[in-house]
Design a protein around this motif. Structure first.
Motif, PDB file in Angstrom:
ATOM      1  N   THR A  83       0.829  -1.221   0.000  1.00  9.42           N
ATOM      2  CA  THR A  83       0.000   0.000   0.000  1.00  9.42           C
ATOM      3  C   THR A  83       0.858   1.264   0.000  1.00  9.42           C
ATOM      4  O   THR A  83       0.319   2.361   0.065  1.00  9.42           O
ATOM      5  N   ASN A  89      -1.919  -2.432 -11.099  1.00  4.61           N
ATOM      6  CA  ASN A  89      -3.245  -2.673 -11.675  1.00  4.61           C
ATOM      7  C   ASN A  89      -4.189  -1.479 -11.540  1.00  4.61           C
ATOM      8  O   ASN A  89      -5.296  -1.497 -12.056  1.00  4.61           O
ATOM      9  N   TYR A 120       0.467  -8.002  -4.732  1.00  2.99           N
ATOM     10  CA  TYR A 120      -0.582  -9.011  -4.508  1.00  2.99           C
ATOM     11  C   TYR A 120      -0.684 -10.006  -5.649  1.00  2.99           C
ATOM     12  O   TYR A 120      -1.377 -11.009  -5.542  1.00  2.99           O
ATOM     13  N   TYR A 335     -21.549  -3.575 -15.322  1.00  3.42           N
ATOM     14  CA  TYR A 335     -21.500  -2.481 -14.344  1.00  3.42           C
ATOM     15  C   TYR A 335     -21.297  -1.160 -15.025  1.00  3.42           C
ATOM     16  O   TYR A 335     -20.483  -1.049 -15.946  1.00  3.42           O
ATOM     17  N   ASN A 472     -18.405  -2.221 -17.489  1.00  4.38           N
ATOM     18  CA  ASN A 472     -17.477  -3.272 -17.106  1.00  4.38           C
ATOM     19  C   ASN A 472     -18.256  -4.579 -17.163  1.00  4.38           C
ATOM     20  O   ASN A 472     -19.214  -4.775 -16.433  1.00  4.38           O
ATOM     21  N   ARG A 474     -18.539  -8.524 -16.752  1.00  2.68           N
ATOM     22  CA  ARG A 474     -17.843  -9.550 -15.978  1.00  2.68           C
ATOM     23  C   ARG A 474     -18.656 -10.826 -15.863  1.00  2.68           C
ATOM     24  O   ARG A 474     -19.887 -10.801 -15.923  1.00  2.68           O
ATOM     25  N   LEU A 479     -17.776 -16.770  -7.493  1.00  2.19           N
ATOM     26  CA  LEU A 479     -18.390 -15.900  -6.494  1.00  2.19           C
ATOM     27  C   LEU A 479     -19.259 -16.617  -5.465  1.00  2.19           C
ATOM     28  O   LEU A 479     -19.093 -16.407  -4.269  1.00  2.19           O
ATOM     29  N   PHE A 483     -18.467 -16.506  -1.411  1.00  2.00           N
ATOM     30  CA  PHE A 483     -19.362 -16.031  -0.352  1.00  2.00           C
ATOM     31  C   PHE A 483     -19.800 -17.178   0.556  1.00  2.00           C
ATOM     32  O   PHE A 483     -19.988 -16.983   1.753  1.00  2.00           O
TER      33      PHE A 483
ATOM     34  N   MET B 345     -17.012  -6.830   0.783  1.00  2.00           N
ATOM     35  CA  MET B 345     -16.855  -7.583  -0.464  1.00  2.00           C
ATOM     36  C   MET B 345     -18.158  -7.620  -1.242  1.00  2.00           C
ATOM     37  O   MET B 345     -18.168  -7.482  -2.459  1.00  2.00           O
ATOM     38  N   HIS B 349     -18.601  -5.884  -4.802  1.00  2.00           N
ATOM     39  CA  HIS B 349     -19.086  -6.659  -5.941  1.00  2.00           C
ATOM     40  C   HIS B 349     -20.250  -5.952  -6.630  1.00  2.00           C
ATOM     41  O   HIS B 349     -20.326  -5.895  -7.850  1.00  2.00           O
ATOM     42  N   GLY B 353     -17.975  -4.142  -9.285  1.00  2.00           N
ATOM     43  CA  GLY B 353     -17.848  -5.301 -10.151  1.00  2.00           C
ATOM     44  C   GLY B 353     -16.746  -6.246  -9.762  1.00  2.00           C
ATOM     45  O   GLY B 353     -16.447  -7.181 -10.476  1.00  2.00           O
ATOM     46  N   ARG B 354     -16.110  -6.013  -8.639  1.00  2.00           N
ATOM     47  CA  ARG B 354     -15.167  -7.010  -8.140  1.00  2.00           C
ATOM     48  C   ARG B 354     -15.267  -6.993  -6.633  1.00  2.00           C
ATOM     49  O   ARG B 354     -15.465  -5.954  -6.032  1.00  2.00           O
ATOM     50  N   PHE B 355     -15.160  -8.191  -6.036  1.00  2.00           N
ATOM     51  CA  PHE B 355     -15.360  -8.254  -4.594  1.00  2.00           C
ATOM     52  C   PHE B 355     -14.107  -7.827  -3.857  1.00  2.00           C
ATOM     53  O   PHE B 355     -14.142  -7.541  -2.664  1.00  2.00           O
ATOM     54  N   GLY B 357     -10.254  -5.655  -4.633  1.00  2.00           N
ATOM     55  CA  GLY B 357      -9.428  -5.015  -5.652  1.00  2.00           C
ATOM     56  C   GLY B 357      -8.127  -4.449  -5.125  1.00  2.00           C
ATOM     57  O   GLY B 357      -7.467  -3.693  -5.798  1.00  2.00           O
ATOM     58  N   TRP B 358      -7.766  -4.801  -3.909  1.00  2.85           N
ATOM     59  CA  TRP B 358      -6.529  -4.321  -3.294  1.00  2.85           C
ATOM     60  C   TRP B 358      -6.459  -2.800  -3.262  1.00  2.85           C
ATOM     61  O   TRP B 358      -5.399  -2.211  -3.380  1.00  2.85           O
ATOM     62  N   PRO B 360      -6.245   0.553  -1.283  1.00  3.52           N
ATOM     63  CA  PRO B 360      -5.539   0.702   0.007  1.00  3.52           C
ATOM     64  C   PRO B 360      -6.442   0.551   1.230  1.00  3.52           C
ATOM     65  O   PRO B 360      -6.057  -0.066   2.225  1.00  3.52           O
ATOM     66  N   THR B 363      -7.226  -3.076   1.644  1.00  2.00           N
ATOM     67  CA  THR B 363      -6.043  -3.796   2.109  1.00  2.00           C
ATOM     68  C   THR B 363      -5.802  -3.515   3.585  1.00  2.00           C
ATOM     69  O   THR B 363      -5.474  -4.424   4.341  1.00  2.00           O
ATOM     70  N   LEU B 366      -7.992  -5.518   5.672  1.00  2.00           N
ATOM     71  CA  LEU B 366      -7.445  -6.872   5.773  1.00  2.00           C
ATOM     72  C   LEU B 366      -6.285  -6.910   6.767  1.00  2.00           C
ATOM     73  O   LEU B 366      -6.168  -7.840   7.564  1.00  2.00           O
TER      74      LEU B 366
END
Lengths: 554, 420
Positions: A83, A89, A120, A335, A472, A474, A479, A483, B345, B349, B353-355, B357-358, B360, B363, B366
């Protein structure tokens, strides 16, 4: 080296046993006085095998809680490193080997070279997660079976030193003369039962136990985590997850790559809060606070001619896509991601005028995305010779197109019909007035322009796309498992933490001497208080604090 | 009176009540040694008064919360002011729950200041009700943020009890390496708390005098259209007197403060982040005002601050404190995991659109979770009860606060709107 692992009560214990499985007598520290280490009830675990082979050594490594804690701690530190600067990404179209040094100088370069710019996704971060996964599995297996065995065959009368070396201890005499040991124990049974204990007694000894299930909490939450980690691994399988960004121009069904689906952005809406809706501080600053991004979407499935310009589409779903309200159809998720104002002509409804007879034919639609090759209007046949979506001339005066987007469309027709040359005459048509002027349409059409004209009646004949909505797209088949793993984890954690496995052992010796030991997996304050209340009702007055074993823990 | 004003007044009332109740906790705990009284009776009587005040304060803050909710039309947890006030409310609630279990009113002596400081910290941020941007329009805003904050509030109580344990058990007469290290650690922790108080005082102080200083800076910015770097003039407005101006900047105007009408220094050129000069200036102000406050207090009491607090703690059972700290963290852990990870999460989602994504903030949630996971596992090991685990509970709360505040200040990400 071989230990004699037979206890004085006659029970044969496996090597590595700390407390006799049957009577609870401490085996390796018989004459100590410190409170006993009650973890896993002092059972022998697989990892404590003598003369370990290689597999036993691996097993022993991963079965250690200490190793598990170190692994979690390393993952924690690695996560912090990730971080410090934004990860790769988070950028599109950026060369990380240049970016980090250019933006952050030497420390940025170092960050990139150490591989921390993709923490990561790095092999060592994944390795840490895999090792945590192995540790979860092996730690659990190593303990859960022996613990299950130990808890399902508990002896009621425990060894004296087992009782007095519990953290909660009481020793005293029967509260009144005339009470026998048996009747005292019998009197306790309903009191304990009322508090939810399951009670087993053999006359002068008693074992009361409740919420044993909470002992399985940790193993259940570990199973949840293992499912979670496996599901995350499965996302790497082909076809399990898709992630793409596609722009959808208003009114143009566009194929979603690698799927039979087409999505049409019927209308895109962006709204901003009005000045009145904003707090006073924000007013008059020209601050645009968005209120709504919405794509009115229609989803089609292609039934035939899928790779052609004119696929056969069947509508399967319709939905307004907003931020926080993705489109969901079977596995497909879409999305709202971004939008751009892209004003362009989608189609024009033109008419053809015969200037000599003043007769008008049409209207007919010229599509700027996929125009037809021929149009037959009255006696005239228009053949599309060339089409330039974004018309331009190079320095030699040769036309070309800047892009595939119809930003300055130009149609070049060969028209055949009455009053025109036998093999047709060329007519260049610019739907936009600006382009008509800029490229002097009338000059280009010199000759034919006196005989024929193509044009629209009013603005209503022009369909305009104002926006491109970026979605987006997907699918994520892992999933549900992810969960599911999360839910199992939560159930396990709640079982293990919000309930505690409590046990109270009582034995009466010499018809008068009461010895009580009690153990709980957590919350010693609670069990002391509970035991004090129960004893109070049985006629023994003792403060909760007095029940604490006087010997402080090392 | 409008609903919004009602809500503001209710918060003010709660804040006052919390402060009074804190003073009563001090009377309850420190006053037990006063003459002609039975210490146990004294603590019980005044403790009851203090807890009653706390409960009334909590009721008042709940009133604030509900009226603001009604006024805004959405649950007030959407910006830093709203979140911090919610967290302070949750901390008081968590304290009441642990008080209800353990009946230890002395816990309020440490729990209330945490809540009071957080409310004052919230006051630094804009208070206005803001309309929600599309990304926040989801019922998960309520569920995710409130559950995560509730979990964190128990960690705060774990911290309060852990700190009490350390203050109770540190031997100030001993000269061993360990106790000197502990004593220094305690002073540092207290100093860190005072720094936050210093920041709050300085920020709110200059806010009320409308202090401002303005700087312009030439920065290279990527042009949306051409994708090329073009020079842009950026203006930064300081609300605290500038010791440090942004790197390579010009002073547009600067109000004079104690005769200082020019910045003393310029931020180093490698500080290129958004507003980094301004943040550096704020950090300097906080550390400095904290240092001044700390030394004023030290000069008054003429010994380590921990030693003077320890004097009030006699008679409190250290093992109970250790257990309360552990229990609070154990209660908070599942709530935190549910709110800050699982619900997060689900919302990520739905919204992105993502549960996972890292980002900050994600993270760091976490990292907080991993930290308390380590804590809970270490509690099972021999030798990690008491002193060591109390230090962990203190460190853990620093991690929580970094996740909530530090990430927004230093490494903004997708959650950056939470700082507005």
């Amino acid at each position: 080296m071989l230990h004699n692992t037979k206890c004085e009560c006659g029970h044969q214990n496996p090597v590595g046993t700390v407390l006799c499985e049957s009577c609870g007598k401490p085996l390796d520290d018989e004459f100590g006085t410190a409170p006993l280490e009650m973890r896993y009830d002092g059972i022998a675990r697989r990892s404590q095998r003598e003369n370990p082979a290689l597999i036993d050594r691996v097993w022993r490594f991963f079965s250690s809680v200490k190793v598990a804690i170190i692994l979690i701690f390393l993952t924690l530190c690695a996560s912090i490193m990730g971080t410090i600067y934004p990860q790769e990404n988070t950028f599109l179209n950026v060369d990380p080997s240049v970016y980090y040094e250019a933006t952050y100088g030497f420390s940025g370069k170092l960050y990139y070279l150490l591989g921390l710019s993709d923490t990561y996704g790095s092999w060592w971060y994944k390795l840490l997660l895999i090792m945590i996964g192995s540790s979860l599995i092996i730690c659990s297996l190593d303990r859960v079976l022996p613990l299950y065995r130990a808890l399902s065959k508990q002896q009621i009368r425990k060894h004296m030193s087992f009782l007095v070396r519990q953290r909660v201890v009481y020793q005293g005499q029967l509260p009144a003369t005339g009470i026998t040991a048996v009747s005292f124990i019998d009197g306790l049974v309903p009191l304990l039962k009322k508090r939810g204990y399951r009670v087993h007694s053999d006359g002068t000894a008693l074992l009361a136990e409740k919420h044993r299930f909470s002992r399985w909490g940790p193993y259940i939450n570990h199973i949840g985590l293992i499912i979670f980690l496996l599901a995350v691994l499965m996302r790497g399988l082909p076809g399990w997850s898709m992630d793409q960004y596609t722009g959808f121009l208003e009114g143009v069904p566009t194929q979603i790559e690698n799927t039979p689906y087409y999505l049409e952005n019927e209308k895109f809406t962006v709204e901003y809060y009005t000045e009145e809706e904003l707090p006073e501080e924000f007013r008059g600053q020209g601050r645009a606070v968005p209120k709504l991004f919405q794509t009115k979407a229609i989803l089609y499935e292609c039934t035939a001619d899928c790779s052609s310009d004119k696929p056969d589409l069947k509508q399967v779903h319709q939905q307004n896509i907003e931020v926080n309200k993705p489109l969901k159809y079977k596995d497909l998720l879409a999305y709202q991601f971004d939008f751009r104002q892209t004003i362009q002509i989608r189609a024009v409804n033109v008419s053809l005028t015969d200037k000599m007879s003043n007769q008008t034919y049409g209207p007919f639609e010229l599509n700027t995305i996929t125009p037809d090759e021929t149009y037959v209007e009255g006696p005239y046949v228009l053949t599309l010779k060339d089409y330039y979506p974004e018309f331009a001339l190079n320095d030699k005066g040769v036309p070309f197109t800047n892009s595939k987007s119809p930003l300055a469309p130009a149609f070049i027709f060969v028209i055949q019909g009455p009053g025109l040359a036998e093999d047709g005459e060329v007519f260049i048509y610019f739907p936009r007035d600006v382009d008509k002027q800029r490229f002097s349409q009338d000059k280009l059409n010199a000759g034919i322009v006196d005989k024929i004209d193509i044009g629209v009646g009013s603005m209503q004949d022009v369909s305009i796309s104002r926006f491109t909505s970026y979605l987006n797209i997907r699918t994520d088949r892992a999933l549900p498992y992810i969960f599911f793993g999360g839910i199992i984890f939560m159930i396990g954690v709640i079982m293990g933490i919000y309930w505690q496995h409590r046990r109270i052992w009582i034995r009466i010796d010499d018809e008068n001497e009461i010895t009580i030991g009690a153990h709980t997996s957590k919350n010693w304050f609670g069990i002391r208080k509970e035991l004090s209340v129960i004893l109070g009702k049985a006629g023994i007055v003792v403060e909760p604090k007095q029940l604490e074993n006087g010997v402080k823990q090392a | 009176m409008s609903l919004e004003q009602w809500s503001e007044n209710a918060l003010l009332l709660a804040f006052i009540l919390y402060n009074i109740s804190f003073i009563v906790y001090v009377i309850a705990i420190a006053g037990k040694k006063w003459s002609n009284r039975d210490p146990i009776v004294h603590v019980r009587r005044w403790g009851r008064v203090a807890v009653t005040m706390t409960v009334i304060g909590l009721a008042s803050q709940i009133t604030y919360f509900i009226t603001r909710w009604l006024a805004a039309g959405h649950v007030p947890t959407s910006n830093m002011f709203e979140f911090m006030t919610f967290l302070s409310m949750a901390i008081v609630a968590a304290f009441i729950i642990l008080f209800w279990i353990y009946r230890l009113s002395a816990l309020g002596l440490f729990a209330m200041p945490v809540s009071i400081i957080l409310i004052s910290y919230a006051a630094v941020f804009p208070k206005e009700v803001q309309p929600l941007i599309p990304a926040l329009k989801s019922y998960w805003l309520y569920i995710h943020v409130t559950t995560a904050a509730l979990g964190e509030s128990f960690f705060a109580i774990g911290f309060a009890a852990g700190l009490m344990y350390l203050l109770r058990t540190i031997d100030y007469t001993s000269k061993t390496k360990e106790s000197r290290k502990d004593s220094r650690g305690i002073e540092f922790t207290l100093y860190a708390i005072i720094v936050v108080i210093g920041f709050v005082l300085v920020s709110n102080g200059f806010k009320s005098t409308d202090y401002s200083a303005e700087f312009t800076q030439e920065v290279q910015q990527k042009d949306e259209q051409s994708g090329q770097l073009v020079p842009v003039t950026k203006t930064t407005v300081y609300t605290l007197p500038a010791f440090v101006q942004p790197a390579n900047s010009k002073v547009v105007h600067m109000d004079s403060f104690l005769g200082m009408d020019q910045p003393l220094l310029s931020a180093p050129s490698w500080m290129k982040g958004i507003d980094s000069g301004k943040k550096l200036n704020t950090v300097i102000w906080s550390l400095l005002s904290g240092l001044i406050l700390y030394w004023i207090l030290r000069l008054i009491v003429r010994r380590p601050l921990g030693a003077i607090i320890q004097k009030t703690m006699g008679g409190i059972d250290a093992d109970d404190l250790d257990e309360i700290s552990y229990r609070a963290i154990a209660i908070g852990y599942p709530i935190f995991a549910l709110g800050a990870l699982i619900f997060a999460m689900i919302w990520a989602h739905e919204a992105w659109g993502r549960f996972w994504g890292w980002d900050p903030k994600e993270t760091w949630a976490l990292i907080t979770f991993l930290f308390y996971t380590v804590y809970l596992h270490l509690r099972l090991s021999r030798g990690w009860q008491g002193n060591k685990s109390s230090w962990l509970s203190v460190l853990g709360f620093i991690v929580v606060m970094f996740t909530l505040i530090g990430v927004n200040l230093i490494v903004a990400g997708l959650h950056s709107y939470a700082g507005v």
